[in-house]
Design an enzyme around this catalytic site. Structure first.
Site, PDB file in Angstrom:
ATOM      1  N   HIS A  99       0.845  -1.203   0.000  1.00  0.00           N
ATOM      2  CA  HIS A  99       0.000   0.000   0.000  1.00  0.00           C
ATOM      3  C   HIS A  99       0.874   1.245   0.000  1.00  0.00           C
ATOM      4  O   HIS A  99       2.014   1.209   0.461  1.00  0.00           O
ATOM      5  CB  HIS A  99      -0.937   0.021   1.203  1.00  0.00           C
ATOM      6  N   HIS A 101       0.905   5.198   1.336  1.00  0.00           N
ATOM      7  CA  HIS A 101       0.291   6.200   2.209  1.00  0.00           C
ATOM      8  C   HIS A 101       0.376   7.567   1.527  1.00  0.00           C
ATOM      9  O   HIS A 101       1.441   7.929   1.008  1.00  0.00           O
ATOM     10  CB  HIS A 101       1.073   6.342   3.517  1.00  0.00           C
TER      11      HIS A 101
HETATM   12  P1  AMP Z   1       1.594   0.182   7.514  1.00  0.00           P
HETATM   13  O1  AMP Z   1       1.884   0.370   8.987  1.00  0.00           O
HETATM   14  O2  AMP Z   1       2.501   0.951   6.600  1.00  0.00           O
HETATM   15  O3  AMP Z   1       1.502  -1.290   7.161  1.00  0.00           O
HETATM   16  O4  AMP Z   1       0.178   0.824   7.278  1.00  0.00           O
HETATM   17  C1  AMP Z   1      -1.020   0.155   7.546  1.00  0.00           C
HETATM   18  C2  AMP Z   1      -2.053   1.216   7.786  1.00  0.00           C
HETATM   19  O5  AMP Z   1      -3.322   0.611   7.669  1.00  0.00           O
HETATM   20  C3  AMP Z   1      -1.990   1.852   9.194  1.00  0.00           C
HETATM   21  O6  AMP Z   1      -1.733   3.244   9.063  1.00  0.00           O
HETATM   22  C4  AMP Z   1      -3.375   1.547   9.787  1.00  0.00           C
HETATM   23  O7  AMP Z   1      -3.881   2.630  10.526  1.00  0.00           O
HETATM   24  C5  AMP Z   1      -4.203   1.284   8.543  1.00  0.00           C
HETATM   25  N1  AMP Z   1      -5.344   0.401   8.712  1.00  0.00           N
HETATM   26  C6  AMP Z   1      -5.332  -0.839   9.270  1.00  0.00           C
HETATM   27  N2  AMP Z   1      -6.576  -1.373   9.226  1.00  0.00           N
HETATM   28  C7  AMP Z   1      -7.372  -0.457   8.616  1.00  0.00           C
HETATM   29  C8  AMP Z   1      -8.759  -0.414   8.265  1.00  0.00           C
HETATM   30  N3  AMP Z   1      -9.589  -1.443   8.544  1.00  0.00           N
HETATM   31  N4  AMP Z   1      -9.243   0.689   7.661  1.00  0.00           N
HETATM   32  C9  AMP Z   1      -8.422   1.715   7.359  1.00  0.00           C
HETATM   33  N5  AMP Z   1      -7.107   1.744   7.656  1.00  0.00           N
HETATM   34  C10 AMP Z   1      -6.588   0.672   8.283  1.00  0.00           C
END
Ligand code: AMP
Ligand code: ZN
Length: 140
Positions: A99, A101
């Site tokens: 993903h 950001h």
């Molecule tokens: P990373 O730490 O780079 O893997 O980013 C994962 C991101 O996904 C984090 O910033 C979380 O806050 C976000 N996240 C996890 N579950 C959800 C969800 N169900 N809906 C929206 N964001 C999410």
């Protein structure tokens, strides 16, 4: 992939505040934002990291980033934006589905990367470049 939270969002099995979506990708607001408007851009097909996704598919994912960035920048009245991308837990990846950001920034938000940039020893950079060129399959 079963159990993957972003696969579940992509399939519509769990709710998300979705923004742009098509057959291949979906973008939605991060539920725990660094700043309001923090958005994630996700391929619908499960790949763990940027090392796993084919370049073409990453290119398609990135196609929607400028439009999202402009909307986020304008609506949140941000002063700047960061694009950020994590691969593997030691680099901060908590969801093992690749993903991007998009994070709106302002000068008062107090975030800092805290990067400590280093220096190469004599000849180290050239040696590393040679190894990388070899790994890339480029002839010197
Ligand atoms: P990373 O730490 O780079 O893997 O980013 C994962 C991101 O996904 C984090 O910033 C979380 O806050 C976000 N996240 C996890 N579950 C959800 C969800 N169900 N809906 C929206 N964001 C999410
Ligand atoms: Zn997944």
């Amino acid at each position: 992939m079963t159990g993957c939270v972003f696969c579940k969002i992509a399939r519509g099995e769990i709710p998300a505040c979705k923004l742009l979506e098509d057959d291949e990708k979906v973008s939605f607001l991060d539920s725990n934002p660094l700043n309001p408007g923090h958005t994630l851009v996700v391929p619908k097909k499960h790949y763990e990291t940027v090392m796993d996704i084919p370049g073409k598919e990453l290119g398609k994912l990135m196609e929607i980033v400028p439009a999202l960035a402009r909307a986020i920048f304008n609506v949140t009245k941000a002063e700047g934006l960061n694009l950020f991308q994590t691969n593997k837990p030691c680099a901060g990846q908590t969801v093992p589905h690749v993903h991007i950001h998009i994070i709106p920034r302002n000068s008062r938000d107090g975030f800092s990367f805290g990067w400590r940039q280093g220096r190469y020893k004599e000849g180290e950079m050239e040696g590393l470049r040679n190894e990388l060129i070899k790994a890339l399959g480029v002839k010197l």
